[in-house]
Motif scaffolding. Structure first.
Motif, mmCIF file in Angstrom:
data_model
loop_
_atom_site.group_PDB
_atom_site.id
_atom_site.type_symbol
_atom_site.label_atom_id
_atom_site.label_comp_id
_atom_site.label_asym_id
_atom_site.label_seq_id
_atom_site.Cartn_x
_atom_site.Cartn_y
_atom_site.Cartn_z
ATOM 1 N N UNK A 192 0.820 -1.215 0.000
ATOM 2 C CA UNK A 192 0.000 0.000 0.000
ATOM 3 C C UNK A 192 0.854 1.265 0.000
ATOM 4 N N UNK A 193 2.088 1.151 0.497
ATOM 5 C CA UNK A 193 2.925 2.342 0.635
ATOM 6 C C UNK A 193 4.033 2.427 -0.412
ATOM 7 N N UNK A 194 3.954 1.615 -1.457
ATOM 8 C CA UNK A 194 5.003 1.620 -2.481
ATOM 9 C C UNK A 194 5.271 3.011 -3.037
ATOM 10 N N UNK A 195 4.234 3.801 -3.258
ATOM 11 C CA UNK A 195 4.406 5.100 -3.899
ATOM 12 C C UNK A 195 4.546 6.239 -2.887
ATOM 13 N N UNK A 196 4.681 5.926 -1.607
ATOM 14 C CA UNK A 196 4.806 6.958 -0.584
ATOM 15 C C UNK A 196 6.238 7.040 -0.088
ATOM 16 N N UNK A 197 6.509 8.079 0.684
ATOM 17 C CA UNK A 197 7.887 8.230 1.152
ATOM 18 C C UNK A 197 8.271 7.127 2.124
ATOM 19 N N UNK A 198 9.546 6.846 2.167
ATOM 20 C CA UNK A 198 10.070 5.719 2.949
ATOM 21 C C UNK A 198 9.844 5.906 4.443
ATOM 22 N N UNK A 199 9.818 7.158 4.926
ATOM 23 C CA UNK A 199 9.627 7.378 6.365
ATOM 24 C C UNK A 199 8.232 6.950 6.811
ATOM 25 N N UNK A 200 7.223 7.162 5.969
ATOM 26 C CA UNK A 200 5.862 6.721 6.301
ATOM 27 C C UNK A 200 5.821 5.208 6.432
ATOM 28 N N UNK A 201 6.453 4.544 5.485
ATOM 29 C CA UNK A 201 6.484 3.083 5.513
ATOM 30 C C UNK A 201 7.220 2.594 6.761
ATOM 31 N N UNK A 202 8.352 3.207 7.082
ATOM 32 C CA UNK A 202 9.138 2.821 8.251
ATOM 33 C C UNK A 202 8.327 2.955 9.534
ATOM 34 N N UNK A 203 7.611 4.058 9.661
ATOM 35 C CA UNK A 203 6.800 4.290 10.863
ATOM 36 C C UNK A 203 5.713 3.236 10.996
ATOM 37 N N UNK A 204 4.998 2.966 9.915
ATOM 38 C CA UNK A 204 3.900 1.992 10.003
ATOM 39 C C UNK A 204 4.402 0.573 10.203
ATOM 40 N N UNK A 205 5.530 0.233 9.626
ATOM 41 C CA UNK A 205 6.106 -1.095 9.843
ATOM 42 C C UNK A 205 6.540 -1.233 11.302
ATOM 43 N N UNK A 206 7.181 -0.206 11.846
ATOM 44 C CA UNK A 206 7.597 -0.244 13.251
ATOM 45 C C UNK A 206 6.377 -0.369 14.172
ATOM 46 N N UNK A 207 5.317 0.372 13.854
ATOM 47 C CA UNK A 207 4.087 0.317 14.652
ATOM 48 C C UNK A 207 3.458 -1.076 14.568
ATOM 49 N N UNK A 208 3.386 -1.633 13.365
ATOM 50 C CA UNK A 208 2.826 -2.975 13.169
ATOM 51 C C UNK A 208 3.583 -3.985 14.019
ATOM 52 N N UNK A 209 4.912 -3.930 13.982
ATOM 53 C CA UNK A 209 5.729 -4.878 14.739
ATOM 54 C C UNK A 209 5.526 -4.714 16.241
ATOM 55 N N UNK A 210 5.377 -3.475 16.704
ATOM 56 C CA UNK A 210 5.118 -3.239 18.125
ATOM 57 C C UNK A 210 3.760 -3.830 18.523
ATOM 58 N N UNK A 211 2.754 -3.643 17.681
ATOM 59 C CA UNK A 211 1.438 -4.224 17.958
ATOM 60 C C UNK A 211 1.497 -5.746 17.993
ATOM 61 N N UNK A 212 2.296 -6.325 17.112
ATOM 62 C CA UNK A 212 2.470 -7.786 17.111
ATOM 63 C C UNK A 212 3.070 -8.262 18.435
#
Length: 109
Positions: free
Chosen positions: A65-85
């Motif tokens: 979903x974030x392929x066309x967005x900046x890398x920092x947005x992707x990094x934040x959401x991936x970090x958040x996802x992992x924390x929720x896991x």
């Protein structure tokens, strides 16, 4: 959980700064036009209130979903996802222990 079906969790796994950053990224993604119809593909407008959301079932879907967005947005959401896991695994372990099951019972499911 027994009376309302809800609980409030507090965890050092998800610092407030990460929560706030994830909310800001999510808000930007849900209002930013990226497809022909003006929405990120898959964004759902709730039928009875002003909620907009996107159902993601895996960390891979976050990346897609974030392929066309900046890398920092992707990094934040991936970090958040992992924390929720991590919090999810801790909670499932506690529930299993409370129900006198083996600790990994729900985690495996």
């Amino acid at each position: 959980l027994q009376t309302s079906g809800f609980l409030l969790l507090q965890s050092s796994e998800i610092p407030l700064e990460l929560q706030e950053a994830a909310i800001q990224v999510a808000l930007a993604l849900l209002v930013e036009p990226t497809s022909g119809n003006g929405n990120i593909e898959g964004v759902i407008n709730h039928p009875t209130d002003p909620k907009r959301y996107l159902m993601l079932n895996s960390l891979d879907e976050v990346g897609l979903q974030l392929e066309c967005h900046d890398e920092s947005a992707k990094t934040i959401l991936v970090e958040y996802w992992k924390a929720l896991e991590r919090v999810k695994r801790q909670l499932l372990t506690c529930l299993a222990i409370g129900l006198e099951l083996e600790p990994e019972y729900f985690v495996r499911l």
